[in-house]
Design a protein around this motif. Structure first.
Motif, PDB file in Angstrom:
ATOM      1  N   SER A 292      18.408 -40.357  15.046  1.00  0.00           N
ATOM      2  CA  SER A 292      17.156 -40.288  15.798  1.00  0.00           C
ATOM      3  C   SER A 292      16.394 -41.604  15.820  1.00  0.00           C
ATOM      4  N   ARG A 293      16.779 -42.564  14.966  1.00  0.00           N
ATOM      5  CA  ARG A 293      15.964 -43.776  14.895  1.00  0.00           C
ATOM      6  C   ARG A 293      16.743 -45.063  15.136  1.00  0.00           C
ATOM      7  N   SER A 294      18.080 -44.966  15.323  1.00  0.00           N
ATOM      8  CA  SER A 294      18.834 -46.214  15.430  1.00  0.00           C
ATOM      9  C   SER A 294      19.458 -46.361  16.813  1.00  0.00           C
ATOM     10  N   PHE A 295      19.806 -47.603  17.149  1.00  0.00           N
ATOM     11  CA  PHE A 295      20.411 -47.863  18.448  1.00  0.00           C
ATOM     12  C   PHE A 295      21.812 -47.260  18.520  1.00  0.00           C
ATOM     13  N   ILE A 296      22.531 -47.353  17.381  1.00  0.00           N
ATOM     14  CA  ILE A 296      23.866 -46.741  17.337  1.00  0.00           C
ATOM     15  C   ILE A 296      23.753 -45.244  17.638  1.00  0.00           C
ATOM     16  N   GLY A 297      22.761 -44.602  17.023  1.00  0.00           N
ATOM     17  CA  GLY A 297      22.572 -43.170  17.244  1.00  0.00           C
ATOM     18  C   GLY A 297      22.299 -42.874  18.707  1.00  0.00           C
TER      19      GLY A 297
ATOM     20  N   VAL B 114      18.208 -40.390  10.175  1.00  0.00           N
ATOM     21  CA  VAL B 114      17.683 -41.689  10.605  1.00  0.00           C
ATOM     22  C   VAL B 114      18.628 -42.315  11.626  1.00  0.00           C
ATOM     23  N   LEU B 115      19.934 -42.262  11.317  1.00  0.00           N
ATOM     24  CA  LEU B 115      20.933 -42.857  12.202  1.00  0.00           C
ATOM     25  C   LEU B 115      20.852 -42.266  13.607  1.00  0.00           C
TER      26      LEU B 115
ATOM     27  N   GLN C  17      23.314 -44.695  21.224  1.00  0.00           N
ATOM     28  CA  GLN C  17      24.584 -44.876  21.947  1.00  0.00           C
ATOM     29  C   GLN C  17      25.483 -43.661  21.782  1.00  0.00           C
TER      30      GLN C  17
ATOM     31  N   VAL D 123      20.150 -39.996   5.779  1.00  0.00           N
ATOM     32  CA  VAL D 123      20.744 -41.160   6.445  1.00  0.00           C
ATOM     33  C   VAL D 123      21.180 -40.798   7.864  1.00  0.00           C
TER      34      VAL D 123
END
Lengths: 308, 363
Positions: free
Chosen positions: B217-222, B214-215, B224, B211
């Motif tokens: 390397s693949r998410s907008f939050i990550g 993914v957070l 930021q 999780v």
């Protein structure tokens, strides 16, 4: 509350505040030169274990305290080598020093846990110690407490009136400017870190040789971190460090006060008080961001590289 | 001068990966010298510490038991540290998680049902998460340094835990020992391999690794989070809400540490005791750095750290060494790592050698 109780609380306040005062004064000098050493706990514990073992083996408290300070200095130079010599991150290295010192001291001291030792005696100054209420607190203490009074006075003068004190401050405020006018930035910082180490070691020795004459793993119980917060609380001013250290001393012995007043509160809950007080103090002092920035040495925690 | 540092200009990726390896080798060498000075055969001692504990299947399952809490704490720290928020409070968050989970579990001992265990775990995450949010709140609203506040909160949590096992959570039928009652079966984590202690906590930890990977390397939050860590003013300029990010990262790391604590009390311990953790939360800081704040790196570093914990116990039994040897190895490892990390940004030159031989061959 009767007179005797107040006298004893004040006496215990100074005794409990003394290690905090010594650590915080050492760290303040270090921070004034621009170096943030979060490894206080590690240095205190190494001082405590070294002092204890030497005193146990030689029977000499003097050598014990000497070795405690030496252990603090050695640990601090390890920190200085990595942060000043190799430009490593001061925050992470300070944490490493704490973790390493905690482990090493527990390892070295494993065979000495619970061994009895004759602690440092109090020196009662005749006549003066008979002054009601404040006599016992100021004039019936042990040698290290008197030494801490002297240390405070010396540092107060050092930063207020001495040329060297000015150099330390200049190096901490703007190392590039200090370097440009030919001040020895690196040497000043190494020495300031060493002084901080010596003081942390001395405080450690005080814990294991005078305050509670024995060695126990992790016996510093977060005093190094409280002292770090104290320096922030004091806005890097010597007289405020003194005040803060004794206030925290008082917070740490509130169980005595509670007992004296006839309250019964769980000792485990009261043991939280110094830490809660530290958080509150940090909140109070840091609220105003621009104000707290004004007092901190400008280059605190930033590495200095000639030509950078 | 013994040596000179010459800036590389840009950070060396190769050195960033080699540095943990180098630190490990240096720790082994220093540890070997240390054992030798103690009068032990260094190779035998190192083998006892680092190979014997995992030389059989049971040892490997125990490694999983110890890895679970360390990995959970460290993977959470990867998130906060990426944002340059220095949460040193994983230990306290772990304790509060264990405490909260226990407070629920001892009150529903007789209740059965599939929802009991998830509730206990969730309450554990809540306990750790809220404890971390306290520090986040103090940072964003009062500008209080999170290093100092989280450490103070560790001491407060420990004292609160001790108070609880001596007071409100003490087992009424426990002969006055400072321990809670044993949890009911419905609140215990299932055992994965019959006859061992390895429990579902390791699965939580591995899931958390995925999780967080993914957070980050693949998410907008990550994204930021990473920008905030690299350049706080750039993040604000881009319109990222930096205070909100502090809260989110602290919540994630606190909740994962809380889950680690809940996993310990509902796993190998089965009750609340004063010593839930032999410093897992502090060890996780070393793991996070050693693993380069990358989920895969942290996975391997956690296994190593768990091995050092087991090795310390083994050295105590076989070599008659104090258990504190664990802390000693942990401290050495972090020290060497920080020293080796200098090679990421600088080349080391030895002027007295006369040649321009760089210390690193990794270019």
């Amino acid at each position: 509350m009767d007179m005797d109780l107040i006298t004893n609380i004040l006496y215990a306040m100074i005794r409990t505040g003394t290690p905090l005062l010594i650590i915080a004064l050492g760290e303040m000098v270090c921070e004034k030169s621009g170096v943030l050493n979060l490894g206080q706990e590690g240095m205190i514990l190494m001082g405590a274990v070294a002092g204890f073992i030497v005193t146990l083996l030689t029977g000499s408290l003097f050598f014990g305290f000497l070795m405690a300070m030496a252990a603090g200095v050695i640990m601090s130079q390890l920190f200085a080598m990595i942060t000043l010599g190799l430009n490593a991150n001061q925050v992470a290295t300070g944490l490493a020093l704490t973790i390493f010192g905690t482990g090493l001291s527990a390892f070295i001291g494993a065979d000495f846990v619970g061994q009895p030792i004759q602690g440092l005696d109090v020196i009662v100054i005749p006549l003066l110690s008979d002054i009601p209420v404040i006599g016992k607190m100021l004039f019936a203490q042990d040698a290290i407490v008197y030494l801490s009074f002297g240390l405070f006075t010396a540092l107060y003068w050092f930063f207020r009136s001495s040329r060297t004190g000015l150099i330390v401050k200049a190096v901490g405020e703007n190392p590039h400017a200090a370097n440009a006018i030919g001040l020895p930035v690196m040497r000043t910082r190494y020495l300031a870190v060493a002084f901080g180490g010596a003081m942390a070691g001395l405080a450690g020795g005080y814990l294991s040789l005078a305050y509670t004459p024995m060695w126990a793993e992790n016996m510093s119980a977060g005093r190094g971190w409280i002292a770090l917060a104290l320096v922030v609380f004091a806005s890097w001013r010597t007289e405020r460090v003194l005040l803060g250290a004794y206030l925290f001393g008082l917070a740490s012995i509130l169980h005595l006060v509670a007992q004296g007043l006839g309250f019964s509160v769980s000792p485990n809950l009261l043991a939280m008080l110094p830490y809660v007080a530290t958080v509150l103090v940090l909140v109070m002092m840091s609220r105003n961001q621009s104000r707290s920035k004004m007092f901190a040495p400008m280059s605190l925690g930033k590495p200095f590289h000639v030509g950078s | 001068m013994l040596f000179k540092l010459e800036p590389r200009g840009e950070h060396s990726k190769a050195m960033a990966y080699l540095s943990p390896l180098l630190a490990g080798i240096l720790t082994l060498i220093t540890g070997g010298i240390f054992f030798y000075l103690q009068g032990n055969d260094p190779l035998y001692a190192l083998k006892t510490m680092l190979y014997t504990p995992i030389s059989d299947v049971y040892g490997l399952t125990e490694l999983c038991v110890k890895t679970a809490p360390i990995l959970l704490c460290a993977i959470g720290l990867a998130v906060v540290f990426k944002a340059q928020v220095w949460n040193i409070g994983a230990e306290g968050q772990l304790l509060m998680g264990g405490l909260a989970a226990s407070a629920l579990a001892v009150n529903i001992i007789d209740i059965e049902g599939v929802w009991v265990l998830p509730m206990v775990m969730l309450v554990g995450m809540l306990g750790g998460g809220l404890w971390a949010l306290l520090a986040a709140w103090l940072k964003t609203h009062f500008n209080a340094n999170e290093i100092l506040t989280t450490i103070m909160l560790n001491y407060i949590a420990l004292n609160f835990l001790i108070y609880s096992v001596h007071g409100p959570l003490k087992d009424p039928h426990g002969y006055n020992f400072p321990e809670s009652a044993m949890f009911g079966d419905a609140a215990l984590l299932p055992i994965l391999v019959e006859g061992t202690r390895v429990h579902a906590g390791i699965l939580f930890a591995l899931f958390a690794v995925v999780v967080v990977w993914v957070l980050l390397s693949r998410s907008f939050i990550g994204f930021q989070i990473k920008v905030l860590g690299l350049d706080a003013s750039a993040a604000r300029f881009a319109g990222f809400k930096d205070k909100k990010l502090v809260w989110i990262t602290m919540l994630i790391s606190g909740a994962l540490a809380g889950l680690a604590g809940a996993g310990e009390v509902a796993g190998p311990l089965g009750q609340l005791v004063p010593q839930i953790s032999p410093g897992y939360g502090y060890a996780a800081i070393i793991v996070a750095f050693l693993g380069r704040l990358h989920p895969i790196g942290i996975l391997f570093a956690s296994l190593l750290m768990a091995l050092i914990y087991m090795g310390g116990e083994m050295a105590q039994i076989m070599l008659n060494m104090p258990l504190a040897i664990t802390g000693l190895f942990q401290g050495m490892l972090l020290f060497y790592l920080l020293a080796c990390d200098v090679l990421i940004g600088y080349k080391i030159k030895f002027p007295w050698l006369g040649t321009k031989a760089a210390a690193s061959s990794a270019e």
